[in-house]
Scaffold this motif. Structure first.
Motif, PDB file in Angstrom:
ATOM      1  N   GLN A 227       0.955  -1.016  -0.100  1.00  0.00           N
ATOM      2  CA  GLN A 227      -0.339  -0.059  -0.004  1.00  0.00           C
ATOM      3  C   GLN A 227       0.920   0.839  -0.138  1.00  0.00           C
ATOM      4  O   GLN A 227       0.895   1.805  -0.512  1.00  0.00           O
ATOM      5  CB  GLN A 227      -0.673  -0.186   1.333  1.00  0.00           C
ATOM      6  N   ARG A 298       4.581   0.707  -3.923  1.00  0.00           N
ATOM      7  CA  ARG A 298       2.840   0.606  -3.990  1.00  0.00           C
ATOM      8  C   ARG A 298       2.415   0.162  -5.310  1.00  0.00           C
ATOM      9  O   ARG A 298       3.064   0.136  -6.146  1.00  0.00           O
ATOM     10  CB  ARG A 298       2.110   1.691  -3.725  1.00  0.00           C
ATOM     11  N   LYS A 334      -8.246   2.777 -16.646  1.00  0.00           N
ATOM     12  CA  LYS A 334      -6.918   2.666 -15.254  1.00  0.00           C
ATOM     13  C   LYS A 334      -8.106   1.007 -15.035  1.00  0.00           C
ATOM     14  O   LYS A 334      -9.001   1.644 -14.053  1.00  0.00           O
ATOM     15  CB  LYS A 334      -7.249   3.364 -14.867  1.00  0.00           C
ATOM     16  N   LYS A 336      -7.754  -0.644 -11.832  1.00  0.00           N
ATOM     17  CA  LYS A 336      -7.555  -1.257 -10.221  1.00  0.00           C
ATOM     18  C   LYS A 336      -7.451  -2.321  -9.668  1.00  0.00           C
ATOM     19  O   LYS A 336      -8.678  -2.612  -9.357  1.00  0.00           O
ATOM     20  CB  LYS A 336      -7.877  -0.066  -9.197  1.00  0.00           C
ATOM     21  N   LEU A 337      -6.678  -2.824  -9.035  1.00  0.00           N
ATOM     22  CA  LEU A 337      -6.669  -4.393  -8.433  1.00  0.00           C
ATOM     23  C   LEU A 337      -5.987  -3.863  -7.312  1.00  0.00           C
ATOM     24  O   LEU A 337      -4.392  -3.811  -6.837  1.00  0.00           O
ATOM     25  CB  LEU A 337      -5.862  -5.588  -9.927  1.00  0.00           C
ATOM     26  N   ALA A 338      -6.844  -3.971  -6.153  1.00  0.00           N
ATOM     27  CA  ALA A 338      -6.245  -4.302  -5.329  1.00  0.00           C
ATOM     28  C   ALA A 338      -5.619  -2.898  -4.895  1.00  0.00           C
ATOM     29  O   ALA A 338      -5.912  -1.357  -5.588  1.00  0.00           O
ATOM     30  CB  ALA A 338      -4.745  -5.433  -4.326  1.00  0.00           C
ATOM     31  N   THR A 339      -4.440  -2.605  -4.905  1.00  0.00           N
ATOM     32  CA  THR A 339      -3.163  -1.481  -5.067  1.00  0.00           C
ATOM     33  C   THR A 339      -2.921  -0.881  -6.178  1.00  0.00           C
ATOM     34  O   THR A 339      -2.055  -0.459  -6.108  1.00  0.00           O
ATOM     35  CB  THR A 339      -2.136  -1.344  -3.488  1.00  0.00           C
ATOM     36  N   GLU A 341      -2.302  -0.621  -9.997  1.00  0.00           N
ATOM     37  CA  GLU A 341      -3.301   0.535 -11.003  1.00  0.00           C
ATOM     38  C   GLU A 341      -2.939  -0.074 -12.149  1.00  0.00           C
ATOM     39  O   GLU A 341      -1.700   0.119 -12.561  1.00  0.00           O
ATOM     40  CB  GLU A 341      -3.185   1.936 -10.664  1.00  0.00           C
ATOM     41  N   ARG A 395     -10.559  -9.314  -8.745  1.00  0.00           N
ATOM     42  CA  ARG A 395     -11.439  -9.019  -9.560  1.00  0.00           C
ATOM     43  C   ARG A 395     -11.174  -7.326  -8.940  1.00  0.00           C
ATOM     44  O   ARG A 395      -9.549  -6.930  -8.028  1.00  0.00           O
ATOM     45  CB  ARG A 395     -12.886  -8.922  -7.573  1.00  0.00           C
ATOM     46  N   PHE A 396     -11.356  -6.203  -9.800  1.00  0.00           N
ATOM     47  CA  PHE A 396     -10.528  -4.949  -9.682  1.00  0.00           C
ATOM     48  C   PHE A 396     -12.051  -4.047 -10.272  1.00  0.00           C
ATOM     49  O   PHE A 396     -13.061  -4.296 -10.456  1.00  0.00           O
ATOM     50  CB  PHE A 396     -10.153  -4.734 -11.260  1.00  0.00           C
ATOM     51  N   VAL A 397     -11.783  -2.790 -10.376  1.00  0.00           N
ATOM     52  CA  VAL A 397     -12.686  -1.254 -10.640  1.00  0.00           C
ATOM     53  C   VAL A 397     -11.911  -1.311 -11.932  1.00  0.00           C
ATOM     54  O   VAL A 397     -10.880  -1.366 -12.226  1.00  0.00           O
ATOM     55  CB  VAL A 397     -12.785  -0.605  -9.815  1.00  0.00           C
ATOM     56  N   VAL A 399     -11.878   2.376 -13.732  1.00  0.00           N
ATOM     57  CA  VAL A 399     -11.867   4.264 -13.429  1.00  0.00           C
ATOM     58  C   VAL A 399     -11.588   4.675 -14.848  1.00  0.00           C
ATOM     59  O   VAL A 399     -10.884   4.385 -15.724  1.00  0.00           O
ATOM     60  CB  VAL A 399     -10.924   4.011 -12.918  1.00  0.00           C
ATOM     61  N   ILE A 404     -15.277   5.641 -11.261  1.00  0.00           N
ATOM     62  CA  ILE A 404     -15.163   4.028 -11.015  1.00  0.00           C
ATOM     63  C   ILE A 404     -16.564   3.564 -12.187  1.00  0.00           C
ATOM     64  O   ILE A 404     -17.118   4.655 -11.837  1.00  0.00           O
ATOM     65  CB  ILE A 404     -15.449   3.602  -9.733  1.00  0.00           C
TER      66      ILE A 404
ATOM     67  N   TYR B  15      -5.957   0.882   7.301  1.00  0.00           N
ATOM     68  CA  TYR B  15      -6.153   0.912   5.504  1.00  0.00           C
ATOM     69  C   TYR B  15      -6.371   1.711   4.578  1.00  0.00           C
ATOM     70  O   TYR B  15      -6.023   3.043   3.759  1.00  0.00           O
ATOM     71  CB  TYR B  15      -6.677  -0.595   5.304  1.00  0.00           C
ATOM     72  N   GLU B  19      -4.666   5.094   2.833  1.00  0.00           N
ATOM     73  CA  GLU B  19      -5.088   4.694   1.544  1.00  0.00           C
ATOM     74  C   GLU B  19      -5.200   6.518   0.965  1.00  0.00           C
ATOM     75  O   GLU B  19      -4.707   7.546   0.215  1.00  0.00           O
ATOM     76  CB  GLU B  19      -6.437   4.616   1.439  1.00  0.00           C
ATOM     77  N   PRO B 160     -19.738   5.152  -6.829  1.00  0.00           N
ATOM     78  CA  PRO B 160     -19.948   3.718  -6.148  1.00  0.00           C
ATOM     79  C   PRO B 160     -18.612   3.743  -5.042  1.00  0.00           C
ATOM     80  O   PRO B 160     -17.988   4.314  -5.615  1.00  0.00           O
ATOM     81  CB  PRO B 160     -19.542   3.142  -8.007  1.00  0.00           C
ATOM     82  N   PHE B 162     -16.946   0.222  -3.714  1.00  0.00           N
ATOM     83  CA  PHE B 162     -17.173  -1.621  -3.416  1.00  0.00           C
ATOM     84  C   PHE B 162     -15.355  -2.028  -3.261  1.00  0.00           C
ATOM     85  O   PHE B 162     -14.736  -1.240  -3.862  1.00  0.00           O
ATOM     86  CB  PHE B 162     -17.730  -1.957  -4.305  1.00  0.00           C
ATOM     87  N   TRP B 163     -15.422  -3.771  -3.029  1.00  0.00           N
ATOM     88  CA  TRP B 163     -14.235  -4.001  -2.585  1.00  0.00           C
ATOM     89  C   TRP B 163     -12.917  -2.993  -2.392  1.00  0.00           C
ATOM     90  O   TRP B 163     -12.256  -3.307  -2.777  1.00  0.00           O
ATOM     91  CB  TRP B 163     -13.827  -4.737  -4.076  1.00  0.00           C
ATOM     92  N   GLN B 165     -12.232  -0.724  -2.710  1.00  0.00           N
ATOM     93  CA  GLN B 165     -11.691   0.414  -4.156  1.00  0.00           C
ATOM     94  C   GLN B 165     -12.500   1.862  -3.804  1.00  0.00           C
ATOM     95  O   GLN B 165     -13.510   2.086  -4.109  1.00  0.00           O
ATOM     96  CB  GLN B 165     -11.825  -0.063  -5.729  1.00  0.00           C
TER      97      GLN B 165
END
Lengths: 627, 268
Positions: A227, A298, A334, A336-339, A341, A395-397, A399, A404, B15, B19, B160, B162-163, B165
């Motif tokens: 992180q 990170r 973009k 984002k998966l965990a921390t 990018e 899992r990911f988001v 952007v 998002i 956390y 962030e 949004p 979630f997770w 993020q």
């Protein structure tokens, strides 16, 4: 009841106006969770507006919502049953507000799907059910609400029940209960109602108490996404949250994607006089120092050397799209998966899934609120796990600009899971995918790994199972211990190291066959648990461990090759069961005790397991879905 | 290594703080001197291994209960906090007070006082210790919650989330509220105070049958009937009470939507 259990998170979903807020308001009332005066206050508001008492107002605390009559955003309210505490997330049913429903449902451990008995299953009933499944939720109870409007009729209930159960089953969800409910009057909320004498299942609260709490991911492989790196004082602290697995001082961490490694020198903490930690597990936000000053930043993901994440420039994912602009091939986002990018480009939209009827469509774009299967290509290698193997790294988001615009779960891809030594190799994707192969063959590919003592019956059983499956038209083969030692592993002996390498090669080979769509049965003593676990790790979902659990006495009595006699006479060094250890599986997928049973009985049992596990159902073959 | 509920809450808050510190340029932490912001400050020291790597801002309305100011100055010194004290000087000079209307007073002295100190130091994000269980509108908050330049909150169109993020990309001019305690409840806060021995202002503890449950300005903050004179007794009291936490806060009760209007305008 201890107060130290984390509350179970429940999400309540369903079509607009099917009564989600009413159900939640009623649950809060029944469990005594409402603050003093709240019911009176809502009664007052309703009286002022000249309307009947409205339970939904308890949840809909905002003025704007009361005016519009719909829930705008996900609210989190607590209550407690005798069994445990809950956080209940009231999610909106209005189509426009899908992102809020996702925001609520993504953190839930279980769900209640509310359906109006009068209106029946509607578009959002299906959409929400599908999204819950996509988000990884498997525990869903259905409340068929407003039973008072259909005179608590059993026939109507059974109609609605049949419709929703059929739909949920088609996406692979088995609802835990389907409950007839009248939330406004409280029927079947806390206790079983007199109006539904024909219903014998639990009340809503009973169904909630039956859900299983989610388990921490301690047992999965270690994943520590970096992180931040702090240098507030003389210490250089690497900070992050352990998403899965465990670590301890002295462990060697490998950082993906660089492949650099170093040992954990210390686990840092602040706050009083507590003893310094020497180990930590999933869910903990930690800070560690390393014995070597390697480059760490990170977004890197630390794991233990033997079980790292997959690394690839391409990803296949199932995603839900929330963007105002459609997702199109060639667009960049973009990710984002965990921390971490990454900049990714959409290289293909494999299918757009209509969640209404689950039909697949070819599409050049994915519109707002749609679900699709999409391929991405990244400039930088992405460290990840498949969602099935490890949800938190799977899992990911996405952007776009500042927002998002979607989320996705990563599918398993053939040939993933690279060794760190080969981190500069990019996985090449097959044009023929696993689903296509499975549809063509009528069964999935996989590895059925038989382990047991010499003489336990592994080869005998596997050869007969192979014969019978072949006669049924299966793509099947057997890898046998003695046979591979004539070729693939002819350079190896029987030391623990050589045995490990033997099993590694066979494991890789078996998985290659499995990825080609074949059912592979292997017959190896494979005495060491760690060796077998490594083979499982190649593709955990394809690996099925079968313990041919014949006792040593029985094996020695059979002694088909005369090896036990030879070993007892000192003629064989390191013979499993005599002079070398056999570590039985702790939790095999199947255990086959053969003592006192005929070969045919054992064969029949293994065949039953294989057909149940790998054969495609008629429906799956018809729909080509759900692999 | 099994985590209990407080461990899980602590880890999640740490956390979020990390962030915020990593993703945002210029952040500050709001310190209301209340129990929640003391816990938040404690969590920051956990997250950053004894350091508080951003300024701690207190907006002084000059109507605060005196014990709170005494506590602030003492703890800031003991913990070597980088403290910034803000105020709406113009409104104070004009004599703004609750007699002009509670919502108006809150808006001028708290919300505008905050906006002024944020603008003066160029902060783009503030960490605030609100919790979902406090009140209906706070229940709908995001952990990373964007505000317009005027600090407005559009609760109908939130990003949004979630997770874990969070929204960390913003158009220029956007301000951010970060809420590390959103998932905590009042009783969690007290249990954590007990476990970690975190100092709190002693007006939380009952004297002569009354105590403060939520702290604010002297004219608008009432005490509640209570005999709880230790942290343990407060926890015991909260396990049975059905009186809401902010029942002593007069500005919330001005009208059906008073608190919502306060928040839409930028109130915490």
């Amino acid at each position: 009841m201890s107060t130290t259990a984390s509350p179970m998170k429940i999400v309540v979903v369903g079509h607009v106006d099917h009564g989600k807020s009413t159900l939640v308001g009623r649950v809060l009332h029944e469990t005594g969770a409402l603050p003093e005066g709240k019911v009176e206050y809502v009664k007052d508001v309703c009286d002022k507006r000249g309307m009947p008492f409205e339970w939904a107002f308890v949840m809909d605390a905002l003025q704007a919502e009361r005016d519009q009559g719909i829930t705008i955003d996900t609210a989190q309210i607590r209550f407690r049953t005798e069994a445990r505490p809950y956080v209940i997330i009231d999610a909106p049913g209005h189509k426009e507000f899908l992102k809020n429903m996702i925001s609520g449902a993504a953190s839930a451990e279980a769900a209640v799907l509310v359906i109006d008995a009068h209106e029946g299953v509607q578009e959002q009933s299906r959409r929400h059910g599908y999204l819950l499944h996509l988000l990884g939720l498997r525990q869903i109870a259905v409340a068929v609400n407003k039973m008072d409007l259909v005179d608590f009729g059993e026939a109507r209930f059974e109609e609605v029940k049949a419709e929703i159960v059929a739909y949920l089953n088609s996406i692979g969800v088995q609802p835990t209960h389907v409950i007839p409910v009248a939330a406004r009057g409280g029927a079947n909320i806390a206790t079983n109602a007199a109006e539904t004498p024909w219903y014998t299942g639990p009340s809503v609260l009973g169904a909630l108490d039956g859900f299983a709490p989610s388990k921490p991911a301690n047992d999965l492989a270690l994943r520590l996404p970096v992180q931040d790196v702090y240098k507030f004082d003389e210490r250089r602290i690497i900070a992050g949250r352990i998403e899965s697995g465990r670590l301890k001082v002295g462990d060697t961490l490998v950082f993906a994607p660089t492949g650099k490694s170093a040992r954990i020198a210390s686990i840092e903490s602040w706050g009083g006089d507590r003893v310094a930690a020497v180990a930590a597990g999933a869910g903990q936000s930690v800070g560690i120092t390393l014995d070597e000053q390697i480059f760490v930043e990170r977004g890197q993901i630390a794991s233990l050397a033997e079980d790292g994440p997959s690394l690839s420039h391409t990803l296949k994912a199932r995603l839900f799209w929330l963007g105002r602009e459609a997702l199109k091939v060639g667009n960049r986002y973009k990710l984002k998966l965990a921390t971490a990018e990454h900049v990714v480009e959409v290289t293909a939209i494999e299918r757009v899934i209509d969640v209404e009827d689950l039909a697949n469509h070819q599409g050049a774009e994915v519109g707002r609120n749609a679900v699709a299967e999409v391929l991405f290509r990244a400039k930088t290698p992405i460290a990840y796990d498949s969602f099935i193997a490890n949800p938190r790294l799977g899992r990911f988001v996405l952007v776009e600009n500042y927002d998002i615009v979607g989320g996705g779960v990563i599918a398993e891809v053939e040939g993933e899971r690279l060794d760190h030594k080969s981190a500069n190799i990019t996985v090449v994707h097959h044009k023929v995918d696993a689903e296509g192969r499975a549809l063509a063959n009528g069964h999935r590919g996989g590895v059925v790994w038989l382990t047991g003592l010499s003489g336990a019956g592994k080869s005998t059983i596997s050869m007969e199972v192979e014969r019978q499956l072949f006669l049924k038209g299966w793509q099947v083969t057997v890898l046998d211990g003695d046979n591979v030692r004539h070729g693939l592993c002819s350079d190896l002996g029987f030391s623990p190291e050589d045995r490990a390498e033997n099993i590694r090669r066979v494991g890789e080979t078996a998985h290659l066959f499995a990825e080609a769509g074949m059912l592979v049965i292997t017959a190896f003593i494979s005495p060491y648990r760690s060796d077998r676990d490594r083979v499982r790790g190649i593709r955990p979902d394809a690996f099925h461990e079968v313990h041919v659990a014949t006792t040593l006495e029985e094996c020695e009595r059979r002694d088909p090759k005369g090896l036990y006699r030879k070993a007892r006479g000192g003629g064989i060094v390191e013979f499993t069961g005599i002079t070398a250890p056999y570590e039985p599986p702790l939790v095999p997928e199947l255990s086959l005790p053969t003592d006192g049973r005929s070969v045919d009985e054992s064969v029949a049992e293994l065949l039953r397991y294989i057909e149940r596990t790998f054969a495609l159902s008629t429906r799956e073959q018809a729909v080509g879905w759900g692999l | 290594m099994t985590m209990n509920d407080l461990d899980a809450l602590e880890s999640q808050s740490v956390y979020i703080l990390r962030e915020a510190f990593n993703r945002l340029d210029k952040i500050a932490m709001l310190w209301s001197i209340g129990k929640d912001s003391n816990v938040m400050l404690w969590l920051a020291r956990k997250a950053f291994f004894g350091h508080v790597p951003f300024p701690v801002v207190h907006v002084d309305t000059h109507h605060k209960i005196p014990e709170m100011i005494e506590f602030r100055d003492r703890v800031a010194k003991e913990w070597s906090l980088p403290l910034i004290i803000g105020e709406n000087a113009a409104a104070l000079a004009a004599g703004v007070g609750p007699h002009q209307g509670r919502v108006e007073c809150c808006t001028a002295l708290k919300t505008d006082g905050l906006k002024q100190v944020l603008a003066a130091h160029g902060f783009t994000g503030v960490i605030a210790g609100i919790r979902r269980d406090e009140e209906g509108t706070r229940a709908k908050e995001r952990v990373f919650s964007p505000r317009t330049e005027e600090a407005g909150w559009d609760f109908k169109d939130q990003p949004p989330e979630f997770w874990d993020q969070f929204k960390t990309d913003f158009a220029p001019g956007t301000h951010l509220r970060i809420h590390p305690l959103l998932a905590w409840t009042e009783i969690d806060v007290w249990r954590y105070i007990q476990r970690e021995s975190i100092p709190v202002v002693d007006i939380y503890f009952a004297k002569n049958g009354r105590r403060y449950r939520s702290l604010g300005c002297a004219p608008c903050t009432g005490s509640v009937a209570s005999t709880a004179s230790t942290v343990a007794e407060i926890i015991e009291e909260l396990e049975t009470t059905r009186v809401s936490e902010r029942s002593g806060r007069a500005q919330d009760q001005e009208s059906e939507d008073a608190f919502e209007r306060l928040r839409a305008g930028g109130y915490m």
